[in-house]
Scaffold this motif. Structure first.
Motif, PDB file in Angstrom:
ATOM      1  N   UNK A 152      45.204  35.300  32.075  1.00 43.18           N
ATOM      2  CA  UNK A 152      46.497  35.336  31.502  1.00 43.18           C
ATOM      3  C   UNK A 152      47.536  36.406  32.520  1.00 43.18           C
ATOM      4  N   UNK A 153      46.757  37.256  33.080  1.00 42.36           N
ATOM      5  CA  UNK A 153      47.340  38.455  33.836  1.00 42.36           C
ATOM      6  C   UNK A 153      47.823  37.582  35.008  1.00 42.36           C
ATOM      7  N   UNK A 154      47.050  36.802  35.549  1.00 48.25           N
ATOM      8  CA  UNK A 154      47.533  36.117  36.852  1.00 48.25           C
ATOM      9  C   UNK A 154      48.834  35.071  36.610  1.00 48.25           C
ATOM     10  N   UNK A 155      48.651  34.330  35.491  1.00 51.30           N
ATOM     11  CA  UNK A 155      49.628  33.425  34.998  1.00 51.30           C
ATOM     12  C   UNK A 155      51.208  34.319  34.843  1.00 51.30           C
ATOM     13  N   UNK A 156      50.861  35.431  34.363  1.00 49.28           N
ATOM     14  CA  UNK A 156      52.155  36.086  34.045  1.00 49.28           C
ATOM     15  C   UNK A 156      52.473  36.809  35.311  1.00 49.28           C
ATOM     16  N   UNK A 157      51.707  36.987  36.303  1.00 48.06           N
ATOM     17  CA  UNK A 157      52.254  37.602  37.519  1.00 48.06           C
ATOM     18  C   UNK A 157      52.634  36.291  38.277  1.00 48.06           C
ATOM     19  N   UNK A 158      52.355  35.206  38.305  1.00 46.87           N
ATOM     20  CA  UNK A 158      52.902  34.037  38.947  1.00 46.87           C
ATOM     21  C   UNK A 158      54.141  33.661  38.331  1.00 46.87           C
ATOM     22  N   UNK A 159      54.065  33.656  36.928  1.00 49.93           N
ATOM     23  CA  UNK A 159      55.418  33.307  36.001  1.00 49.93           C
ATOM     24  C   UNK A 159      56.536  34.097  36.659  1.00 49.93           C
TER      25      UNK A 159
END
Length: 387
Positions: free
Chosen positions: A50-57
């Motif tokens: 989830x953290x990686x997806x937020x950072x990418x977003x």
């Protein structure tokens, strides 16, 4: 126009146990208020992912909205994931704990110690009180970007989105524009045939024209971006008119209209009664048809013949289609029509002429039948058995 990404969180969504309806509601709402949806995603209950997806977003979108993962259990990781994405710790908010206690008291219940986890937020986050549930939402802003985390319970998400999130976004961004869509529904024509007719329109940039295939149906979606709903409608109208000219009778409705309801209304309008006959052996693939309320009777038969003693005396009395025959059995009852669903040697379990997985064949066959009935009624102006 700011852009947004929606992230639905929950392993149950990935397993197919629960259907994600939140993303569609958020996307429609944001589009109607001048926010362009850049991407959507579903992530399981895994903090690191989830953290990686937020950072990418954050690299591509101005607004990130997450739903789910705000409960009191260990596998509700959204709070910690947002904190990890921004490189901060989570901190305890005693006022949130008081709100949670008060909410439980209103339910005549006592919160467990686990519920105290819901009073922790990433350091620097803006708490959003949840007046209809026990899970507080929150927003975290940095460098002109904002992450908003909402509960996964649809009723709670909708309340917070409409009453709290939209005003928050309107105070942070210039939400002057709007994205408006019009969807035209067709039946009786494959996606490639529709595409061939509207291909020139699909090259437009505003409004855009796109297709979506379903079993036995194809949708044509026209989407416009403008400063107001009125201006968006003006962009859509001439394109819609051209699509309607190109596809003609194949268009059965728009937006929320369904083929089932359209055909039922036609039967009522013309006082028609349809009796249904189905070849024996087609019980499974005709399952969707059997449940239709438009038929006055149902009979399974052997062979491909429907009793029609006056068949030869009727004008326009039989319409032959690949899977459907429409017959007028009795000249003295011109409003009573027999509908035969037959196989004609087609191996239904393996054929895919309705599009998609073979499991969708019953739905495709139903929509094919309804489309055939609708066109027959319209072309004969309700006098199917007219001499």
């Amino acid at each position: 126009m700011p852009s947004a990404q929606i992230i639905a969180i929950g392993t149950e969504l990935l397993l197919g146990v629960t259907q994600d309806t939140n993303t569609a509601f958020i996307a429609r709402t944001l589009n109607q208020h001048g926010v362009d949806i850049f991407k959507t995603a579903i992530i399981g209950d895994n903090q690191a992912r989830i953290a990686r997806e937020i950072q990418n977003a954050l690299q591509s979108a101005d607004i990130i909205i997450t739903t789910g993962g705000l409960g009191p259990t260990v596998d509700d990781p959204t709070r910690q994931a947002v904190a990890t994405a921004f490189g901060v710790e989570i901190e305890y908010h005693p006022e949130l704990w008081e709100q949670i206690i008060a909410r439980f008291r209103g339910y005549n219940r006592q919160p467990s110690e686990n519920n105290k986890r819901q009073a922790y937020l990433p350091q620097g986050a803006l708490a959003i009180e949840n007046p209809v549930g026990t899970a507080p939402a929150f927003a975290y802003e940095k460098d002109g970007k904002i992450v908003i985390s909402l509960p996964g319970v649809p009723s709670e998400m909708k309340t917070l989105l409409l009453d709290y999130v939209l005003p928050l976004l309107q105070s942070r961004y210039d939400l002057a524009g709007i994205t408006l869509s019009r969807t035209l529904h067709t039946a009786g024509m494959g996606e490639s045939n529709v595409d061939e007719l509207v291909a020139d329109l699909e090259a437009f940039s505003n409004p855009t024209v796109g297709l979506a295939a379903h079993p036995g149906q194809v949708d044509v979606r026209i989407t416009a971006k403008a400063a107001s709903a009125e201006l968006a409608q003006r962009l859509i109208q001439p394109v819609e008119a051209k699509v309607r000219r190109l596809l003609g009778i194949k268009i059965y409705g728009s937006d929320g209209e369904t083929l089932d309801d359209v055909v039922a209304a036609l039967l009522s309008q013309h006082s028609l009664a349809f009796d249904l006959f189905i070849d024996q052996g087609l019980e499974e693939v005709a399952g969707e048809i059997i449940n239709l309320p438009i038929f006055t009777s149902l009979k399974f038969i052997s062979g491909h013949g429907v009793p029609a003693p006056t068949l030869e005396t009727l004008y326009n009395d039989k319409k032959e289609h690949n899977y459907v025959s429409i017959t007028c059995p009795d000249a003295s009852q011109p409003k009573v029509v027999d509908v035969l669903v037959h196989m004609d040697g087609v191996n239904y379990p393996s054929q895919r002429s309705f599009g998609g997985h073979p499991a969708l064949i019953p739905l495709g066959l139903k929509n094919y039948l309804l489309g055939t009935l609708r066109e027959t009624i319209i072309q004969t102006k309700g006098d199917i058995c007219k001499k």
